[in-house]
Design an enzyme around this catalytic site. Structure first.
Site, PDB file in Angstrom:
ATOM      1  N   CYS A   2       0.852  -1.177   0.000  1.00 33.55           N
ATOM      2  CA  CYS A   2       0.000   0.000   0.000  1.00 33.55           C
ATOM      3  C   CYS A   2       0.893   1.233   0.000  1.00 33.55           C
ATOM      4  O   CYS A   2       1.939   1.251   0.631  1.00 33.55           O
ATOM      5  CB  CYS A   2      -0.944   0.105   1.196  1.00 33.55           C
ATOM      6  SG  CYS A   2      -2.076  -1.266   1.342  1.00 33.55           S
ATOM      7  N   ARG A  27       3.705  -0.339  -4.970  1.00 32.61           N
ATOM      8  CA  ARG A  27       3.504  -0.847  -3.617  1.00 32.61           C
ATOM      9  C   ARG A  27       2.191  -1.628  -3.476  1.00 32.61           C
ATOM     10  O   ARG A  27       1.936  -2.260  -2.454  1.00 32.61           O
ATOM     11  CB  ARG A  27       3.485   0.311  -2.611  1.00 32.61           C
ATOM     12  CG  ARG A  27       4.743   1.119  -2.599  1.00 32.61           C
ATOM     13  CD  ARG A  27       4.643   2.226  -1.590  1.00 32.61           C
ATOM     14  NE  ARG A  27       4.573   1.692  -0.250  1.00 32.61           N
ATOM     15  CZ  ARG A  27       5.632   1.383   0.490  1.00 32.61           C
ATOM     16  NH1 ARG A  27       6.839   1.569   0.009  1.00 32.61           N
ATOM     17  NH2 ARG A  27       5.494   0.894   1.693  1.00 32.61           N
ATOM     18  N   TRP A  75      -2.878  -2.709  -1.635  1.00 36.58           N
ATOM     19  CA  TRP A  75      -2.571  -4.113  -1.847  1.00 36.58           C
ATOM     20  C   TRP A  75      -3.327  -4.838  -0.754  1.00 36.58           C
ATOM     21  O   TRP A  75      -2.974  -4.756   0.429  1.00 36.58           O
ATOM     22  CB  TRP A  75      -1.062  -4.346  -1.719  1.00 36.58           C
ATOM     23  CG  TRP A  75      -0.629  -5.721  -2.099  1.00 36.58           C
ATOM     24  CD1 TRP A  75      -0.302  -6.174  -3.339  1.00 36.58           C
ATOM     25  CD2 TRP A  75      -0.456  -6.831  -1.215  1.00 36.58           C
ATOM     26  NE1 TRP A  75       0.047  -7.497  -3.277  1.00 36.58           N
ATOM     27  CE2 TRP A  75      -0.034  -7.930  -1.998  1.00 36.58           C
ATOM     28  CE3 TRP A  75      -0.617  -7.027   0.157  1.00 36.58           C
ATOM     29  CZ2 TRP A  75       0.239  -9.188  -1.462  1.00 36.58           C
ATOM     30  CZ3 TRP A  75      -0.356  -8.287   0.703  1.00 36.58           C
ATOM     31  CH2 TRP A  75       0.068  -9.338  -0.106  1.00 36.58           C
ATOM     32  N   ASN A 101      -1.236   2.330   5.805  1.00 38.88           N
ATOM     33  CA  ASN A 101      -0.365   1.274   5.273  1.00 38.88           C
ATOM     34  C   ASN A 101       0.115   0.472   6.478  1.00 38.88           C
ATOM     35  O   ASN A 101       0.619   1.049   7.432  1.00 38.88           O
ATOM     36  CB  ASN A 101       0.814   1.921   4.536  1.00 38.88           C
ATOM     37  CG  ASN A 101       1.896   0.925   4.158  1.00 38.88           C
ATOM     38  OD1 ASN A 101       3.055   1.278   4.042  1.00 38.88           O
ATOM     39  ND2 ASN A 101       1.529  -0.312   3.960  1.00 38.88           N
ATOM     40  N   GLY A 102      -0.061  -0.851   6.422  1.00 40.79           N
ATOM     41  CA  GLY A 102       0.366  -1.700   7.533  1.00 40.79           C
ATOM     42  C   GLY A 102      -0.780  -2.597   7.967  1.00 40.79           C
ATOM     43  O   GLY A 102      -1.727  -2.818   7.203  1.00 40.79           O
ATOM     44  N   GLU A 481      17.539 -17.289  -8.697  1.00 41.52           N
ATOM     45  CA  GLU A 481      17.074 -15.956  -9.088  1.00 41.52           C
ATOM     46  C   GLU A 481      16.486 -15.977 -10.503  1.00 41.52           C
ATOM     47  O   GLU A 481      15.453 -15.359 -10.768  1.00 41.52           O
ATOM     48  CB  GLU A 481      18.241 -14.960  -8.978  1.00 41.52           C
ATOM     49  CG  GLU A 481      17.964 -13.559  -9.485  1.00 41.52           C
ATOM     50  CD  GLU A 481      16.848 -12.814  -8.748  1.00 41.52           C
ATOM     51  OE1 GLU A 481      16.323 -13.346  -7.753  1.00 41.52           O
ATOM     52  OE2 GLU A 481      16.491 -11.721  -9.209  1.00 41.52           O
ATOM     53  N   LYS A 485      12.688 -14.886 -11.272  1.00 45.44           N
ATOM     54  CA  LYS A 485      12.413 -13.776 -12.206  1.00 45.44           C
ATOM     55  C   LYS A 485      11.380 -14.222 -13.230  1.00 45.44           C
ATOM     56  O   LYS A 485      10.414 -13.534 -13.506  1.00 45.44           O
ATOM     57  CB  LYS A 485      13.723 -13.420 -12.898  1.00 45.44           C
ATOM     58  CG  LYS A 485      14.058 -12.019 -13.160  1.00 45.44           C
ATOM     59  CD  LYS A 485      14.329 -11.088 -12.031  1.00 45.44           C
ATOM     60  CE  LYS A 485      13.543 -11.218 -10.793  1.00 45.44           C
ATOM     61  NZ  LYS A 485      13.945 -10.484  -9.656  1.00 45.44           N
ATOM     62  N   GLU A 488       7.773 -14.942 -11.582  1.00 47.05           N
ATOM     63  CA  GLU A 488       7.022 -13.819 -11.005  1.00 47.05           C
ATOM     64  C   GLU A 488       6.453 -12.881 -12.062  1.00 47.05           C
ATOM     65  O   GLU A 488       5.400 -12.316 -11.870  1.00 47.05           O
ATOM     66  CB  GLU A 488       7.814 -13.062  -9.935  1.00 47.05           C
ATOM     67  CG  GLU A 488       9.019 -12.303 -10.392  1.00 47.05           C
ATOM     68  CD  GLU A 488       9.754 -11.591  -9.235  1.00 47.05           C
ATOM     69  OE1 GLU A 488       9.130 -11.222  -8.239  1.00 47.05           O
ATOM     70  OE2 GLU A 488      10.976 -11.407  -9.366  1.00 47.05           O
ATOM     71  N   HIS A 504      17.042 -37.048  -7.827  1.00 45.30           N
ATOM     72  CA  HIS A 504      16.290 -37.327  -6.599  1.00 45.30           C
ATOM     73  C   HIS A 504      14.841 -36.852  -6.697  1.00 45.30           C
ATOM     74  O   HIS A 504      14.220 -36.530  -5.686  1.00 45.30           O
ATOM     75  CB  HIS A 504      17.010 -36.695  -5.404  1.00 45.30           C
ATOM     76  CG  HIS A 504      18.391 -37.219  -5.233  1.00 45.30           C
ATOM     77  ND1 HIS A 504      18.662 -38.505  -4.863  1.00 45.30           N
ATOM     78  CD2 HIS A 504      19.599 -36.630  -5.462  1.00 45.30           C
ATOM     79  CE1 HIS A 504      19.971 -38.698  -4.831  1.00 45.30           C
ATOM     80  NE2 HIS A 504      20.567 -37.571  -5.208  1.00 45.30           N
ATOM     81  N   LYS A 603       5.945  -4.554  -4.443  1.00 44.75           N
ATOM     82  CA  LYS A 603       7.403  -4.471  -4.334  1.00 44.75           C
ATOM     83  C   LYS A 603       7.894  -4.500  -2.893  1.00 44.75           C
ATOM     84  O   LYS A 603       8.852  -5.164  -2.565  1.00 44.75           O
ATOM     85  CB  LYS A 603       7.897  -3.196  -5.007  1.00 44.75           C
ATOM     86  CG  LYS A 603       9.407  -3.129  -4.993  1.00 44.75           C
ATOM     87  CD  LYS A 603       9.947  -2.344  -6.127  1.00 44.75           C
ATOM     88  CE  LYS A 603      11.441  -2.519  -6.265  1.00 44.75           C
ATOM     89  NZ  LYS A 603      11.813  -3.861  -6.749  1.00 44.75           N
TER      90      LYS A 603
END
Ligand code: G6P
Length: 608
Positions: A2, A27, A75, A101-102, A481, A485, A488, A504, A603
Site C-alpha cells: 500500500c 507498492r 494491496w 499502510n500496515g 534468481e 524472475k 514472477e 532425486h 514491491k
C-alpha cells in the site's frame, strides 16, 4: 505494501495526489482512492483497479476542488479488493478520513468493542476502525484525538488523516510502516517513499516509529509518542527525477536491467581507494571482524538469493561458516546466534517486515547487524549496527534487477574487505580480486550487448508451461534468481535445482520438449553439469545453456546457447543473471503480462 500520500498547500491537491500515487503504484495496485477537504467538507473518491481508473473518474483530479488531501493505492490484506474496502476510510459522522499502510493487529477486538456501542462498519478492512476511534476520541482537538487513537492501536501503521474541522491541517503517524514528509515552498507532503516526492521537493524529514506530525502549508511540527515536540533535521534526496521515470523504455524493468552496469559502478567505485576497500562509517575494526566465527545472512525473495551467491564468495575467502536463512523462517526458529555472529541483512527497500523481525531477533541475541540496503533512511538502515548502501537509485519494477546485482557487488566487497582485514588473503590477492570486481560494470555492459537477440528465443520458448533451471555451485545460486524472475513476471511455472539433485525427484518431471535452462559458467564442474544435461536430453528436454565465452563444448548438447564474457568464477553470478533477466522479461512481454506490476505481488512487503 500500500502506498499513501498527502498534500497541503496552495495548489489544487487532487492532481498532485494522483500523480504522487502513480509513483507509488508498485507498492500495491488493486484499488485506489483520495479524500479532499474543502469548505469544511471531506469528499472521497475511490475505486477498484489502478490509479488510471481514478484519473478517468476525476479528469486526472482536475474536477476535484481542495488544497489539502490524502490518497492511497492498495494491496489487499484484510478484505478483498473492492470499492468498499478501498481507502480512504471515513468515520460515520464524516469528520475524519484515513489512509493506512500496515496492519492493525488488534482491529478485531477494537471493532467488536465499537460495534457493541452501536457503531456501524462499512468495510472488511482493519483500517476502518481507526476512523471510528478518531471520531469517538474527538472533543474538538484533532491532535489529541489522533494521539488517543494511536495509543490503543497495535501492529504496524503509517497513517494520513484529515479532520473536517481543521481545513489547513493534515496529521500523519508512523509506526513500523514507512512514511516520510516532503518539505516544499508553501506546501508540504507525506508519502510512503521518496519516489513519490522527487518531482516536488528534495527536502525530506524521516519520521521515527511512534512519531506524529502535523502538517500545514507553512509548517511541519513533529511530536514524539508523549506529544513532546521533537526537532527534526531535513535531509536532501540526491536521486534525480529521471530515475523515477521510464525514460523511453517500455517498462521500468527493462530500464532497470540496462541501468545495472552504472548502478554496480556507483556501488563499487567510491569504495575502492588506492587499491583498498574503504567503507566510510563502518564501525567494525579488524579486531571486531576477527572475532566473528560465523556469518548468518537473512533476507526475503531475491535479496535472499543474492545472499545465496554471497555465501559461496564469503566462505571461499573467509573460511568461516556462512548460512543463508529466509527471514520469515529465521524469526520463528529459535535461531542459534550470539555475539560472535555477524548477521548480514539484505534488503532493497529496507522495509520488508520479515527481514526487520529477523534482524531484531538476531540483535536481541547479541549478533552484530550489518545491513545492505538501497533506501537511505529506511527502517532496516536505521535499526542496523552498520549499514552499507547499494547505490542503485530508485527501483520501481516489482521484480528486482539492479537491486539484486548491486547487492551482489556489495557482498563481494564485504567478503574481500573482511578477508583482507583478518589477514586471510594477502595484499597481492586483494589487489587481484579488486581488479576483477572493478571489471564488472564493463563486463556487465558487454553481457547486455551480447544478448540483444534474446527476444527471438522468447518467441521460441514462451509456450512452455513449466521451465527448469539447473546449475552447480554459484550457478545454482543464480538459477534460483533466474527461475524466480521468470515465474514472477511471466506466470510460467518454474523451479531451480542444484543439478546434482535432479535424480532425486525432478527428473520424473522432464518430458518431451520441456525446457531446461542449464547454467554452465562454473567450469570446474563443467563435466558434471554436462552429464546432467545429457540426462535431461535423454528424456526429451530442450536445453538452453548459459556459458562463458570460448566454451565450444557446450554447443554439442544445447538447443540454444547464451554467452557471457569470461570473469573470475567467484563473481560470475553478476554476468550470468543478466541473460536470465532478459529472458524472463521477453517471455513475459511475448505473453502480454503486466511486467512492472505482476498480479498479486507488491514491491515492498511491509506485512508478514
Ligand atoms: C518483494 C520484491 C522482491 C524482493 C523482496 C524482498 O517480493 O518483489 O523483488 O526481492 O520483496 O524485498 P527487499 O526490499 O527486502 O529486498
Amino acid at each position: 505494501m500500500c502506498g499513501i500520500v498527502g498534500f497541503v498547500g496552495k495548489k489544487q491537491a487532487a492532481p498532485i495526489l494522483l500523480e504522487c500515487l502513480e509513483k507509488l503504484e508498485y507498492r500495491g495496485y488493486d484499488s485506489a482512492g483520495i479524500s479532499l477537504l474543502s469548505d469544511s467538507k471531506i469528499t472521497t473518491h475511490k475505486t477498484t483497479g489502478r490509479i488510471h481508473k481514478l484519473n478517468e473518474l476525476t479528469d486526472c483530479g482536475k474536477s476535484l476542488v481542495g488544497n489539502i488531501g490524502i490518497g492511497h493505492t492498495r494491496w489487499a490484506t484484510h478484505g478483498a479488493p473492492s470499492d468498499r474496502n478501498a481507502h480512504p476510510h471515513m468515520s460515520n459522522d464524516n469528520k475524519f478520513s484515513v489512509v493506512h499502510n500496515g496492519i492493525i493487529e488488534n482491529y478485531i477486538e477494537l471493532t467488536n468493542k465499537l460495534k457493541s456501542q452501536g457503531i456501524k462498519f462499512n468495510s472488511e478492512t482493519d483500517t476502518e476502525v481507526v476512523a471510528h476511534l478518531l471520531s469517538m476520541y474527538y472533543t474538538g482537538d484533532f491532535l489529541e484525538a489522533v494521539h488517543k487513537t494511536v495509543s490503543v492501536l497495535e501492529g504496524s501503521f503509517a497513517l494520513g488523516i484529515l479532520c473536517q474541522d481543521y481545513p489547513g491541517k493534515l496529521i500523519c503517524v508512523r509506526n513500523s510502516s514507512p512514511l516520510i514528509i516532503g518539505v516544499g515552498e508553501n506546501e508540504n507532503f507525506i508519502a510512503s517513499d521518496v519516489t513519490a516526492l522527487i518531482s516536488h521537493t528534495r527536502d525530506v524529514i524521516y519520521l521515527q516509529d511512534g512519531e506524529i506530525a502535523e502538517l500545514s502549508e507553512n509548517e511541519v511540527v513533529v511530536f514524539d509518542s508523549k506529544l513532546q515536540k521533537v526537532n527534526k533535521e531535513k535531509s536532501k534526496i540526491n536521486w534525480n527525477i529521471d530515475a523515477a521515470e521510464k525514460g523511453g523504455y517500455n517498462h521500468f524493468m527493462e530500464k532497470e536491467i540496462y541501468e545495472q552496469p552504472k548502478a554496480v559502478k556507483d556501488t563499487i567505485e567510491p569504495r575502492i581507494k588506492n587499491g583498498k576497500i574503504v567503507f566510510d562509517d563502518l564501525s567494525l575494526s579488524a579486531k571486531d571482524l576477527s572475532k566473528f566465527n560465523r556469518i548468518v545472512i537473512t533476507a526475503c525473495g531475491s535479496a535472499s538469493y543474492a545472499g545465496q551467491v554471497g555465501r559461496y564468495v564469503l566462505e571461499e575467502l573467509l573460511r568461516i561458516p556462512v548460512e543463508v536463512d529466509l527471514a520469515s523462517e529465521f524469526r520463528y526458529r529459535n535461531p542459534v546466534v550470539d555475539q560472535n555472529t555477524l548477521m548480514l541483512v539484505i534488503s532493497q527497500s529496507g522495509e520488508t517486515a520479515d527481514t526487520i523481525a529477523a534482524m531484531k531477533e538476531a540483535k536481541a541475541r547479541g549478533a552484530h547487524i550489518l545491513a545492505i540496503v538501497n533506501v537511505v533512511g529506511s527502517t532496516i538502515a536505521k535499526l542496523a549496527d552498520d549499514v552499507l548502501y547499494t547505490w542503485a537509485g530508485p527501483e520501481i519494477a516489482v521484480a528486482t534487477t539492479k537491486g539484486y546485482t548491486t547487492q551482489l557487488a556489495l557482498l563481494y566487497l564485504i567478503a574481500i574487505f573482511m578477508a583482507e582485514k583478518t589477514k586471510r588473503i594477502s595484499d597481492v590477492q586483494t589487489s587481484a580480486l579488486l581488479a576483477d570486481v572493478e571489471k564488472l560494470p564493463e563486463l556487465m555492459q558487454k553481457t547486455l550487448d551480447m544478448n540483444q537477440n534474446i527476444d527471438q528465443l522468447s518467441k521460441k520458448y514462451n509456450t512452455n508451461r513449466s521451465i527448469f533451471f539447473i546449475g552447480r555451485n554459484i550457478d545454482y545460486a543464480v538459477s534460483l534468481e533466474g527461475s524466480l524472475k521468470l515465474k514472477e513476471i511471466s506466470y510460467i511455472h518454474s523451479e531451480a535445482y542444484a543439478a546434482g539433485e535432479l535424480k532425486h525427484g525432478t527428473l520424473s518431471l522432464i518430458d518431451e520438449g520441456r525446457l531446461v535452462v542449464a547454467l554452465c559458467s562454473y567450469e570446474k564442474l563443467f563435466d558434471k553439469l554436462m552429464s546432467n544435461i545429457k540426462e535431461v536430453k535423454a528424456r526429451g528436454a530442450k536445453v538452453l545453456s548459459v556459458a562463458q565465452e570460448g566454451n565450444t563444448d557446450i554447443y554439442t548438447e544445447s538447443s540454444d546457447v547464451l554467452l557471457v564474457p569470461r570473469i573470475n568464477p567467484l563473481f560470475a553470478a553478476s554476468l550470468v543473471v543478466l541473460p536470465l533477466q532478459l529472458f524472463a522479461y521477453y517471455i513475459a512481454k511475448e505473453n502480454n503480462c503486466d511486467i512492472d506490476k505482476p498480479r498479486n505481488l507488491a514491491k515492498s512487503v511491509t506485512v508478514e
